[in-house]
Design a protein around this motif. Structure first.
Motif, PDB file in Angstrom:
ATOM      1  N   GLN A 282     -11.667  81.875 -31.595  1.00 16.65           N
ATOM      2  CA  GLN A 282     -10.279  82.393 -32.076  1.00 16.65           C
ATOM      3  C   GLN A 282      -9.509  83.357 -31.745  1.00 16.65           C
ATOM      4  O   GLN A 282     -10.285  84.342 -31.281  1.00 16.65           O
ATOM      5  N   PHE A 283      -8.028  83.328 -31.651  1.00 20.74           N
ATOM      6  CA  PHE A 283      -7.466  84.242 -31.047  1.00 20.74           C
ATOM      7  C   PHE A 283      -6.386  84.643 -32.347  1.00 20.74           C
ATOM      8  O   PHE A 283      -6.013  83.969 -32.977  1.00 20.74           O
ATOM      9  N   VAL A 284      -6.261  86.097 -32.333  1.00 22.06           N
ATOM     10  CA  VAL A 284      -5.844  86.303 -33.992  1.00 22.06           C
ATOM     11  C   VAL A 284      -4.491  87.611 -33.341  1.00 22.06           C
ATOM     12  O   VAL A 284      -5.142  88.531 -32.201  1.00 22.06           O
ATOM     13  N   GLU A 285      -3.697  87.649 -33.879  1.00 19.36           N
ATOM     14  CA  GLU A 285      -2.727  88.749 -33.735  1.00 19.36           C
ATOM     15  C   GLU A 285      -2.259  89.006 -34.996  1.00 19.36           C
ATOM     16  O   GLU A 285      -1.855  88.249 -35.900  1.00 19.36           O
ATOM     17  N   TRP A 286      -2.260  90.302 -35.625  1.00  9.92           N
ATOM     18  CA  TRP A 286      -1.791  91.024 -36.856  1.00  9.92           C
ATOM     19  C   TRP A 286      -0.477  91.253 -36.879  1.00  9.92           C
ATOM     20  O   TRP A 286       0.219  91.812 -35.834  1.00  9.92           O
ATOM     21  N   THR A 287       0.435  90.692 -37.758  1.00 10.40           N
ATOM     22  CA  THR A 287       1.839  91.013 -37.866  1.00 10.40           C
ATOM     23  C   THR A 287       2.120  92.429 -38.600  1.00 10.40           C
ATOM     24  O   THR A 287       3.351  92.763 -38.498  1.00 10.40           O
ATOM     25  N   GLY A 288       1.226  92.820 -39.435  1.00  6.54           N
ATOM     26  CA  GLY A 288       1.262  94.170 -40.097  1.00  6.54           C
ATOM     27  C   GLY A 288       1.894  93.915 -41.277  1.00  6.54           C
ATOM     28  O   GLY A 288       2.233  94.930 -42.018  1.00  6.54           O
TER      29      GLY A 288
ATOM     30  N   GLU B 119       0.193  81.240 -39.354  1.00  5.76           N
ATOM     31  CA  GLU B 119       0.231  82.448 -39.952  1.00  5.76           C
ATOM     32  C   GLU B 119      -0.280  82.699 -41.323  1.00  5.76           C
ATOM     33  O   GLU B 119       0.193  81.342 -42.145  1.00  5.76           O
ATOM     34  N   GLU B 120      -1.100  83.507 -41.658  1.00  2.00           N
ATOM     35  CA  GLU B 120      -1.563  83.371 -43.048  1.00  2.00           C
ATOM     36  C   GLU B 120      -1.043  84.408 -43.749  1.00  2.00           C
ATOM     37  O   GLU B 120       0.015  85.289 -43.080  1.00  2.00           O
ATOM     38  N   PRO B 121      -0.852  84.265 -45.075  1.00  2.00           N
ATOM     39  CA  PRO B 121      -0.107  85.368 -46.149  1.00  2.00           C
ATOM     40  C   PRO B 121      -0.394  86.826 -45.902  1.00  2.00           C
ATOM     41  O   PRO B 121       0.390  87.608 -46.215  1.00  2.00           O
ATOM     42  N   TRP B 122      -1.750  87.005 -45.366  1.00  2.90           N
ATOM     43  CA  TRP B 122      -2.042  88.522 -45.263  1.00  2.90           C
ATOM     44  C   TRP B 122      -1.539  88.921 -43.943  1.00  2.90           C
ATOM     45  O   TRP B 122      -1.986  90.103 -43.585  1.00  2.90           O
ATOM     46  N   GLY B 123      -0.849  88.424 -43.184  1.00  3.11           N
ATOM     47  CA  GLY B 123      -0.493  89.101 -41.780  1.00  3.11           C
ATOM     48  C   GLY B 123      -1.080  88.519 -40.722  1.00  3.11           C
ATOM     49  O   GLY B 123      -1.047  89.170 -39.805  1.00  3.11           O
ATOM     50  N   GLU B 124      -2.307  87.642 -40.506  1.00  2.00           N
ATOM     51  CA  GLU B 124      -2.886  87.241 -39.651  1.00  2.00           C
ATOM     52  C   GLU B 124      -2.226  85.970 -38.991  1.00  2.00           C
ATOM     53  O   GLU B 124      -2.025  85.009 -39.666  1.00  2.00           O
ATOM     54  N   ARG B 125      -1.922  86.038 -37.655  1.00  2.00           N
ATOM     55  CA  ARG B 125      -1.461  84.924 -36.801  1.00  2.00           C
ATOM     56  C   ARG B 125      -2.640  84.494 -35.990  1.00  2.00           C
ATOM     57  O   ARG B 125      -3.346  85.365 -35.560  1.00  2.00           O
ATOM     58  N   LEU B 126      -3.075  83.147 -35.853  1.00  2.00           N
ATOM     59  CA  LEU B 126      -4.163  82.769 -35.068  1.00  2.00           C
ATOM     60  C   LEU B 126      -4.065  81.353 -34.733  1.00  2.00           C
ATOM     61  O   LEU B 126      -3.539  80.494 -35.311  1.00  2.00           O
ATOM     62  N   PHE B 127      -5.091  81.136 -33.786  1.00  2.00           N
ATOM     63  CA  PHE B 127      -5.318  79.693 -33.444  1.00  2.00           C
ATOM     64  C   PHE B 127      -6.744  79.630 -32.782  1.00  2.00           C
ATOM     65  O   PHE B 127      -7.359  80.617 -32.625  1.00  2.00           O
ATOM     66  N   GLN B 128      -7.264  78.505 -32.768  1.00  2.00           N
ATOM     67  CA  GLN B 128      -8.530  78.363 -32.207  1.00  2.00           C
ATOM     68  C   GLN B 128      -8.843  77.273 -31.084  1.00  2.00           C
ATOM     69  O   GLN B 128      -7.932  76.221 -31.069  1.00  2.00           O
ATOM     70  N   ILE B 129      -9.707  77.464 -30.113  1.00  3.85           N
ATOM     71  CA  ILE B 129     -10.191  76.476 -29.338  1.00  3.85           C
ATOM     72  C   ILE B 129     -11.580  76.126 -29.223  1.00  3.85           C
ATOM     73  O   ILE B 129     -12.338  77.099 -29.969  1.00  3.85           O
ATOM     74  N   THR B 130     -12.464  75.340 -28.704  1.00  2.00           N
ATOM     75  CA  THR B 130     -13.720  75.197 -28.993  1.00  2.00           C
ATOM     76  C   THR B 130     -14.111  74.777 -27.391  1.00  2.00           C
ATOM     77  O   THR B 130     -13.598  73.902 -26.661  1.00  2.00           O
ATOM     78  N   ASP B 131     -15.263  75.480 -27.165  1.00  3.87           N
ATOM     79  CA  ASP B 131     -15.879  75.133 -25.801  1.00  3.87           C
ATOM     80  C   ASP B 131     -16.612  73.798 -25.808  1.00  3.87           C
ATOM     81  O   ASP B 131     -16.964  73.434 -26.771  1.00  3.87           O
ATOM     82  N   PRO B 132     -17.116  73.447 -24.592  1.00  9.10           N
ATOM     83  CA  PRO B 132     -17.740  72.114 -24.423  1.00  9.10           C
ATOM     84  C   PRO B 132     -19.066  71.843 -25.319  1.00  9.10           C
ATOM     85  O   PRO B 132     -19.586  71.081 -25.666  1.00  9.10           O
ATOM     86  N   ASN B 133     -19.683  73.196 -25.448  1.00 10.41           N
ATOM     87  CA  ASN B 133     -20.891  73.369 -26.280  1.00 10.41           C
ATOM     88  C   ASN B 133     -20.744  73.376 -27.924  1.00 10.41           C
ATOM     89  O   ASN B 133     -21.723  73.602 -28.690  1.00 10.41           O
ATOM     90  N   GLY B 134     -19.278  73.384 -28.267  1.00  5.41           N
ATOM     91  CA  GLY B 134     -18.904  73.474 -29.711  1.00  5.41           C
ATOM     92  C   GLY B 134     -18.823  75.100 -30.114  1.00  5.41           C
ATOM     93  O   GLY B 134     -18.721  75.266 -31.430  1.00  5.41           O
ATOM     94  N   VAL B 135     -18.920  75.999 -29.318  1.00  6.12           N
ATOM     95  CA  VAL B 135     -18.575  77.313 -29.571  1.00  6.12           C
ATOM     96  C   VAL B 135     -17.020  77.600 -29.871  1.00  6.12           C
ATOM     97  O   VAL B 135     -16.339  77.278 -29.092  1.00  6.12           O
ATOM     98  N   VAL B 136     -16.810  77.839 -31.153  1.00  5.33           N
ATOM     99  CA  VAL B 136     -15.472  78.075 -31.736  1.00  5.33           C
ATOM    100  C   VAL B 136     -14.884  79.680 -31.224  1.00  5.33           C
ATOM    101  O   VAL B 136     -15.762  80.341 -31.556  1.00  5.33           O
TER     102      VAL B 136
END
Length: 127
Positions: A119-125, A100-117
């Motif tokens: 990211q999934f984001v949820e805003w906490t408000g 969780e970032e201080p500005w209210g963004e929660r996120l995580f990342q995955i990377t596909d087999p070709n290196g495409v990143v």
């Protein structure tokens, strides 16, 4: 100017690997596919076109490029932990754990087999 759709086009080494990743783990379906090409879609997000690196439909200066330095970000309404858990249990490597970032963004990342990143984001408000 009125847009009718949004599409991101990615040049990758292995179209089939990214196509399988996006359909198996991200809920995309194949709209069109041919040798070195796949067009993927889902109702609630932008379309994804996958092109094989070196494919002749690209201008010569773009043929040898790879998708790099790009993050495909998807905002979810809720349940970010559940999405991370589902992907982890499916064997997808979480390349940036949930935070969780201080500005209210929660996120995580995955990377596909070709290196495409991806990211999934949820805003906490908050923030």
């Amino acid at each position: 100017m009125q847009f009718t759709a949004s599409t991101v086009s990615l040049t990758v080494d292995d179209v089939a690997a990214s196509q399988e990743f996006f359909t198996a783990h991200l809920g995309y379906t194949v709209r069109h596919a041919a040798d070195g090409f796949a067009s993927l879609t889902r109702d609630d997000a932008f379309d994804v076109v996958l092109l094989a690196r070196g494919i002749e439909v690209l201008p010569p200066g773009q043929r040898d490029q790879r998708a790099a330095g790009l993050i495909l970000a998807f905002t979810v309404a809720s349940g970010l932990e559940g999405h991370e858990k589902r992907l982890r249990e499916a064997g997808v490597e979480i390349t940036m754990p949930l935070r969780e970032e201080p500005w209210g963004e929660r996120l995580f990342q995955i990377t596909d087999p070709n290196g495409v990143v991806v990211q999934f984001v949820e805003w906490t408000g908050e923030g």
